[in-house]
Scaffold this motif. Sequence first.
Motif, short mmCIF file in Angstrom:
data_model
loop_
_atom_site.label_atom_id
_atom_site.label_comp_id
_atom_site.label_asym_id
_atom_site.label_seq_id
_atom_site.Cartn_x
_atom_site.Cartn_y
_atom_site.Cartn_z
N ASN A 1 0.84 -1.20 0.00
CA ASN A 1 0.00 0.00 0.00
C ASN A 1 0.87 1.25 0.00
O ASN A 1 1.86 1.33 0.74
CB ASN A 1 -0.89 0.04 1.25
CG ASN A 1 -1.98 -1.01 1.24
OD1 ASN A 1 -2.92 -0.92 0.47
ND2 ASN A 1 -1.84 -2.01 2.09
N TYR B 1 -2.79 3.57 -3.57
CA TYR B 1 -2.53 2.48 -4.52
C TYR B 1 -2.24 1.21 -3.73
O TYR B 1 -1.46 1.22 -2.77
CB TYR B 1 -1.34 2.80 -5.42
CG TYR B 1 -0.86 1.59 -6.20
CD1 TYR B 1 -1.60 1.07 -7.26
CD2 TYR B 1 0.35 0.97 -5.86
CE1 TYR B 1 -1.16 -0.04 -7.97
CE2 TYR B 1 0.80 -0.14 -6.56
CZ TYR B 1 0.04 -0.64 -7.61
OH TYR B 1 0.47 -1.76 -8.30
N THR B 2 -2.87 0.10 -4.14
CA THR B 2 -2.69 -1.18 -3.48
C THR B 2 -2.39 -2.25 -4.52
O THR B 2 -3.08 -2.33 -5.55
CB THR B 2 -3.96 -1.60 -2.69
OG1 THR B 2 -4.26 -0.60 -1.72
CG2 THR B 2 -3.75 -2.93 -1.99
N HIS B 3 -1.37 -3.05 -4.24
CA HIS B 3 -1.05 -4.19 -5.09
C HIS B 3 -1.12 -5.46 -4.24
O HIS B 3 -0.48 -5.54 -3.18
CB HIS B 3 0.33 -4.06 -5.71
CG HIS B 3 0.74 -5.26 -6.53
ND1 HIS B 3 0.20 -5.53 -7.77
CD2 HIS B 3 1.61 -6.27 -6.27
CE1 HIS B 3 0.73 -6.64 -8.25
NE2 HIS B 3 1.59 -7.11 -7.36
N ASP C 1 -0.64 -9.64 -4.38
CA ASP C 1 -0.09 -10.79 -5.10
C ASP C 1 -0.31 -12.02 -4.23
O ASP C 1 0.34 -12.18 -3.19
CB ASP C 1 1.39 -10.57 -5.38
CG ASP C 1 1.97 -11.65 -6.31
OD1 ASP C 1 1.31 -12.69 -6.50
OD2 ASP C 1 3.08 -11.46 -6.82
N GLN D 1 -3.33 -11.59 -9.06
CA GLN D 1 -2.77 -10.27 -8.80
C GLN D 1 -3.87 -9.23 -8.97
O GLN D 1 -4.63 -9.28 -9.94
CB GLN D 1 -1.61 -9.96 -9.74
CG GLN D 1 -0.38 -10.82 -9.48
CD GLN D 1 0.83 -10.34 -10.26
OE1 GLN D 1 0.73 -9.51 -11.15
NE2 GLN D 1 2.00 -10.85 -9.90
N THR D 2 -3.92 -8.31 -8.03
CA THR D 2 -4.93 -7.25 -8.07
C THR D 2 -4.24 -5.91 -7.88
O THR D 2 -3.41 -5.74 -6.97
CB THR D 2 -5.98 -7.45 -6.96
OG1 THR D 2 -6.53 -8.76 -7.05
CG2 THR D 2 -7.09 -6.42 -7.09
N ASP D 3 -4.57 -4.96 -8.73
CA ASP D 3 -4.11 -3.58 -8.59
C ASP D 3 -5.32 -2.70 -8.31
O ASP D 3 -6.33 -2.76 -9.03
CB ASP D 3 -3.42 -3.11 -9.87
CG ASP D 3 -2.08 -3.81 -10.07
OD1 ASP D 3 -1.16 -3.57 -9.28
OD2 ASP D 3 -1.98 -4.62 -11.02
N ARG D 4 -5.19 -1.87 -7.27
CA ARG D 4 -6.32 -1.03 -6.85
C ARG D 4 -5.87 0.43 -6.76
O ARG D 4 -4.79 0.73 -6.23
CB ARG D 4 -6.85 -1.47 -5.49
CG ARG D 4 -7.28 -2.93 -5.41
CD ARG D 4 -7.77 -3.28 -4.00
NE ARG D 4 -8.02 -4.71 -3.86
CZ ARG D 4 -9.18 -5.29 -4.14
NH1 ARG D 4 -10.19 -4.56 -4.59
NH2 ARG D 4 -9.34 -6.59 -3.98
N TRP E 1 -10.31 -1.19 -9.68
CA TRP E 1 -9.44 -2.34 -9.47
C TRP E 1 -9.39 -3.20 -10.72
O TRP E 1 -10.31 -3.22 -11.55
CB TRP E 1 -9.89 -3.16 -8.27
CG TRP E 1 -11.16 -3.94 -8.45
CD1 TRP E 1 -11.30 -5.26 -8.76
CD2 TRP E 1 -12.50 -3.44 -8.31
NE1 TRP E 1 -12.62 -5.62 -8.81
CE2 TRP E 1 -13.38 -4.51 -8.55
CE3 TRP E 1 -13.04 -2.18 -8.01
CZ2 TRP E 1 -14.77 -4.37 -8.49
CZ3 TRP E 1 -14.41 -2.05 -7.96
CH2 TRP E 1 -15.25 -3.13 -8.20
N SER F 1 -11.43 -5.40 -15.12
CA SER F 1 -11.34 -4.12 -14.42
C SER F 1 -12.73 -3.57 -14.14
O SER F 1 -13.65 -3.73 -14.96
CB SER F 1 -10.55 -3.10 -15.24
OG SER F 1 -9.23 -3.54 -15.46
#
Length: 821
Positions: free
Chosen positions: A424, A444-446, A448, A499-502, A531, A542
Motif C-alpha cells: 500500500n 494504490y494497493t497491489h 499478489d 494479482q490485483t491492482d487497486r 481495481w 477491471s
Amino acid sequence: MRPFSVLGAIIVLCNTIVFAQNATITGIVLDENNNALSNVNISAGTLGTTTNDIGYYSLELVADQENTIIFSHIAFKDVVLENLILTTNDIFEFNPVLKNNTIQIGGVTVLANGERATETILNIAPATIRKIPGANAGVETILKLLPGVNANNELSTQYAVRGGNYDENLVYVNEIEVYRPFLIRSAQQEGLSFVNSDLVQNVKFSAGGFQAKYGDKLSSVLDIKYKTPTVFSLRMEGSFLGAQASVETVSKNGKFSSLSGLRYRNNALLVNTQQTQSNFNPSFTDVQSYLTYRFNPKFKLDFLGNLALNDYVNEPLNRQTNFGTLENPQALIVYYEGLEKNRYTTALGALKGTYQLNENTVLKLISSLYHTTEEEYSDVIATYGLGQVDSNFTSETMGSALNPRGIGSQFNRTRNDLDALILNVEHKGSHTMNNSILEWGTKYTHEDIRDQLRESEFIDSVGFSIRPPRPEFVNNQPLDPYNAPLVAYNSLNALNFVQTDRFSGYAQFGTQNKWNKANVYYNLGIRFHHWSVSDDTGEQVSQTVYSPRLQLALKPDWNKDMLFRFSTGLYHQPPFYRELRDVTGVVIPSVKAQRAIHFVLGSEYSFLLWERAFKLLGEAYYKKLEHVNPYTLEDVRIRYSANNDTEAYVYGAELRMNGAFVPGTESWISVGYLKTEENRNNRGYISRPTDQRLKIGVLFQDYIPKIPDLKMYLNLVYQTGVPGGSPSYADPYIFQNRLRDYKRADLGISYIFVGKDKQFPATHWLHAFKELSLGFEIFNLFNNQNSITNTWVRDVDSKNEFAVPNYLTSRVLNLKLGIHL
C-alpha cells in the motif's frame, strides 16, 4: 447503600465512600506559526503542569466533574477550555494554538467518552479494554458487548456487524490498514488479535454510516490510535493463558519515542474444556513496535512493525455430545485418529510521514507492506456412532450412550498453502478554514496471492463409501452394489495465482454553521475505487465504483444536552481474494463489488445523574444490499459462491446507556434488535448466517466501598441463536434451523496493591511500582452450553441427518498478575 453496587451487596457493606478517579487531557501547544511552545503553564484548579521542549503536555484531571483548563504563557494570550467533563480513565486530546492578540474561549462538553462530531463514532477508554475479562481479552471483547455486533465464539477475535460477516470490517492502527490471516477456519486456531491493548491510546468504532475517508467495506470501522510515549514505562502481565509485556521509552530531548509489545498465548486451558478431548499444543506469539521521530515541530516520521508466529498442533482423541429432546435424548460418540498441524506467519511494516505545511494544512504519506505465509495440513479419521442417552437418575451409566447405532467413519485430509503479499502507498491531507475542514486522499494497493487448495472428505457408513449427492452418482446403496471408483464426498483441488491492482481515493468537506440558535454540522464526501484482477490464465477484469456519503448532525439550543445525527451513503466492497473464490476454490475475476445503501438515524443525550456523567444513545438503521456474494459460515470459515446473484436487507434499532453507575467507574447496558434476510436468485427471502435478532450486552464495574482497591469487572452477553447452517451440498432453503440462544458471563475480581490513588514512599519496597494488581477471572461464569455451528451426522437406519451442536468452552478459572513500572 449506593445504587448498582453488586459486589458491595454481596459483601453486605453499608457505607458508601466515593473516591476521586482520574482522567487525562493531553496534546501539543503551538503558536500561530505552528511552532511548538515550551514552558507553557497548564492549570486546572489546584492541578497543573508545563509543556516540554517539543510542546507536549499531559495533565491528570478529576473525572466526572466539570473542569476549566487554562493555558498561559507570558508572551501569549491565554487559552481557556471550559466545561470539560471526562469519565474515569478517559484520554482527551486537545492541541491549542496560542495567539498574540486574542483570547480563545473554548466551551466543550465531553461526557462518558463521547466526542461531539458528525460521525457515528463510539469512543472506548483503553483502561477499560485492559481490565474487562474475556477469554480473548482486548478491544474485540468490548466490541462484542455492543448491540449491533455479532460474535458468538469466545475463542475468536472476529466479529460481524449489523448483519455483515467477518470480512466486512475495516481495521486501522494509526491510519494504517491491518489484515487478518486468510485460511483460519476454526476459532481455536486463532491466537492473538493484531491490536495490542497495552499500546492503545484511543479506540473509535463505527457500526455504519461512516465518512468517505474510511475505506471500502460494507459494515464497520475500527480506528485504533497507539500511544506516543512521554516517559519511560514498563508493563507486564501473566496468566494461565499466557504472558505479555510492553515498554515505552522517550529520548532526553523528547524527539524520539518507542512503543513495543511482546505477547505469548496458549489456548490449551480453554480448549481442554470442550467436549472434544485432545492433545492440544498451540503457540501464538507476536511482537509489535511503534517508533516516532520528531525532526521538528512540523515534521515527524512513524514506523509500525508487527511479526506474528502462530503454530497450531491438535491431536483430537474422542468426543461425546448429548443432544435431542427430553423425550428422545441422543448422543454422538466419536473416536479420532490423526493430527492437525497449521502454521500462520504474518509480518507488517509501515512508514508514515506527517508534515504540518502551515497552521491549517497537514500532509501525510503512508506506505505499508504485509506478507503472510499460511499452511493447513491435517489427516483426521473420525469413527462415530449414534445412540440413546441413559437418562435414568439412579443408573450408574447416567449420561452415557446406550446401544450405539449408525456406526460410520469420516476421513478428512487437507493440504492448503497460501502466500500473500500486499503493498500500500497512500497520501492523505487536510486543510482547515475557520469552522470547516477539507480532507482528501489517494491510495494504490497491489495484491499478489498464490494459493493451493487440496481438501478431501470421505464418508464411510456400515462398510460402504457415500458418493456425493450429484446426478452422476445416483445409486441404491447398500441394497444394490455400485462399482464406480471411490470418490470423495466433498473435495477441493485448485491452484490460484491472482494479482490485483487497486486505485482509490476520497474527498470530503465538513463544516459547522448556525441555524437559528442551533448548531448544524455536516460532512459530505465521495470515494472512488478502481481495481483490476488478473489470474494465471491471463484473464484480466477491471471495474470502477463511486461512493457518495453524507453525515449530518443537529445540536438544538435546548437546556438538555441533545444531539441528533443522520448518515447515509453508498458503500461498495470490491472483492478481496477470498470473495473471488467460489465453492470449488476456483477464482472468478469477474465478481462484482457488493453494494449497500446505509440509512442511520441516531440521537445522543448527555446528562448528569447522581452528580455523575451519563449518556443515552439510540440508533435506527436500514441497509439495502445488492450484488451480494452469498456465503456459508462454518465456525469462522467463510466460503463464497462468487456469483453476485443475491439481494438482501438489514434493519434494526439499538439503545445504549453508559456512565458512572458506580462512582469512579464506567459501565453500560445495551439492547439491540436486528433482522437480515437474503434472496438468492429470486427464490425468496431466507435468514442470512448472521441474523442474530435480539442482543443484550452489559459491562459493569464495581468496588467494595470500604475496600476500594478490591475491584470487580463483569460482562454479560445474551443474544438469540443464529442460523445453524446446512450440510455439504444441501440446499440452504431447506435447512433454516437455528442454534440455541447464546448466553455468557465473564467475571474478573482483582486487588490493586499499587495504583494511581495508592502510592508508597521511597522507603517502601512497593515504591518502584506504578501499578500492581493480582486477581482471578471466571470465564463462562454460569457454565452455559453455547454452540457456534453444527456437525451433520447421517443415521443409516432412518436415513436422516442430525444437527449435532458443536459446543464451546465451559467454565474456566484464570489467575492474572499485572505489573506497571
